[in-house]
Design a protein around this motif. Structure first.
Motif, mmCIF file in Angstrom:
data_model
loop_
_atom_site.group_PDB
_atom_site.id
_atom_site.type_symbol
_atom_site.label_atom_id
_atom_site.label_comp_id
_atom_site.label_asym_id
_atom_site.label_seq_id
_atom_site.Cartn_x
_atom_site.Cartn_y
_atom_site.Cartn_z
ATOM 1 N N GLY A 24 10.808 -4.743 3.839
ATOM 2 C CA GLY A 24 11.676 -3.698 4.678
ATOM 3 C C GLY A 24 10.809 -3.456 5.958
ATOM 4 O O GLY A 24 9.727 -3.926 6.092
ATOM 5 N N SER A 25 11.510 -2.767 6.689
ATOM 6 C CA SER A 25 10.643 -2.529 8.077
ATOM 7 C C SER A 25 9.633 -1.324 7.658
ATOM 8 O O SER A 25 9.841 -0.444 6.928
ATOM 9 N N PRO A 26 8.381 -1.496 8.312
ATOM 10 C CA PRO A 26 7.336 -0.611 8.119
ATOM 11 C C PRO A 26 7.564 0.549 8.772
ATOM 12 O O PRO A 26 8.441 0.775 9.527
ATOM 13 N N ALA A 27 7.145 1.832 8.301
ATOM 14 C CA ALA A 27 7.399 3.089 8.543
ATOM 15 C C ALA A 27 6.722 3.380 9.979
ATOM 16 O O ALA A 27 7.389 3.925 10.909
ATOM 17 N N THR A 28 5.642 2.720 10.335
ATOM 18 C CA THR A 28 5.173 2.676 11.690
ATOM 19 C C THR A 28 4.360 1.309 11.745
ATOM 20 O O THR A 28 3.970 0.368 10.935
ATOM 21 N N ARG A 29 4.523 0.730 13.308
ATOM 22 C CA ARG A 29 3.877 -0.246 13.698
ATOM 23 C C ARG A 29 3.062 0.162 14.727
ATOM 24 O O ARG A 29 3.325 0.561 15.691
ATOM 25 N N GLY A 30 1.720 -0.548 14.937
ATOM 26 C CA GLY A 30 0.783 -0.156 15.412
ATOM 27 C C GLY A 30 1.277 -0.920 17.121
ATOM 28 O O GLY A 30 2.200 -1.867 17.030
ATOM 29 N N TYR A 77 3.093 0.894 5.723
ATOM 30 C CA TYR A 77 4.217 1.275 4.594
ATOM 31 C C TYR A 77 3.498 2.174 3.460
ATOM 32 O O TYR A 77 3.097 1.931 2.458
ATOM 33 N N PRO A 78 3.343 3.426 3.866
ATOM 34 C CA PRO A 78 2.742 4.505 3.206
ATOM 35 C C PRO A 78 3.366 4.711 1.791
ATOM 36 O O PRO A 78 2.828 5.027 0.996
ATOM 37 N N ASP A 79 4.733 4.650 1.655
ATOM 38 C CA ASP A 79 5.329 5.116 0.538
ATOM 39 C C ASP A 79 4.967 3.907 -0.535
ATOM 40 O O ASP A 79 5.203 3.946 -1.723
ATOM 41 N N LYS A 80 4.581 2.681 0.084
ATOM 42 C CA LYS A 80 4.422 1.489 -0.921
ATOM 43 C C LYS A 80 2.849 1.308 -1.180
ATOM 44 O O LYS A 80 2.655 0.595 -1.959
ATOM 45 N N GLY A 81 2.141 1.873 -0.413
ATOM 46 C CA GLY A 81 0.735 2.033 -0.305
ATOM 47 C C GLY A 81 0.156 0.665 0.266
ATOM 48 O O GLY A 81 -0.969 -0.011 -0.377
ATOM 49 N N ILE A 82 0.949 0.181 1.292
ATOM 50 C CA ILE A 82 0.639 -0.920 1.772
ATOM 51 C C ILE A 82 0.146 -1.092 3.408
ATOM 52 O O ILE A 82 1.022 -0.070 3.937
#
Length: 114
Positions: free
Chosen positions: A54-60, A77-82
């Protein structure tokens, strides 16, 4: 004449070492591309990443990386640890692919080898 022989010998050794270096890099690259983390792997295109995660929580910010001349962007993807480093190559508008994968807790993806 002796100096010419030494110079030719040195050049031949340098050529041999350079070919080994390139062969080692190719073998290393092949080994890394055979590694998977869940369905993720180096070189995986952005569209496939989005299907998997899915879409990342944040993109630099998309930034130019002078070391290799590529444009890169961090995806988190902090909720997925990636965390992914996505590379667009030498053009900002290039197709982004995975250049680096970092996994930490709570990641549950199992590593696999193809």
């Amino acid at each position: 004449m002796k100096m010419l022989t030494i110079l030719i010998g040195t050049l031949a050794l340098n050529m041999f070492d350079a070919s080994n270096c390139c062969a080692d890099e190719t073998a290393t690259e092949a080994m890394l591309r055979a590694e998977r983390l869940g369905g993720l792997h180096l070189g995986l295109p952005e569209k496939d990443v989005l299907k998997l995660l899915g879409s990342p929580a944040t993109r630099g910010e998309l930034v130019f990386q002078e070391a290799d001349g590529n444009y890169v962007q961090d995806w988190h993807y902090p909720d997925k640890g990636i965390e992914l480093l996505m590379s667009a190559g030498e053009k900002k508008s290039g197709v982004k692919t995975i250049a680096n994968i970092t996994a930490s807790a709570p990641c549950t993806f199992a590593p696999e080898r193809v």
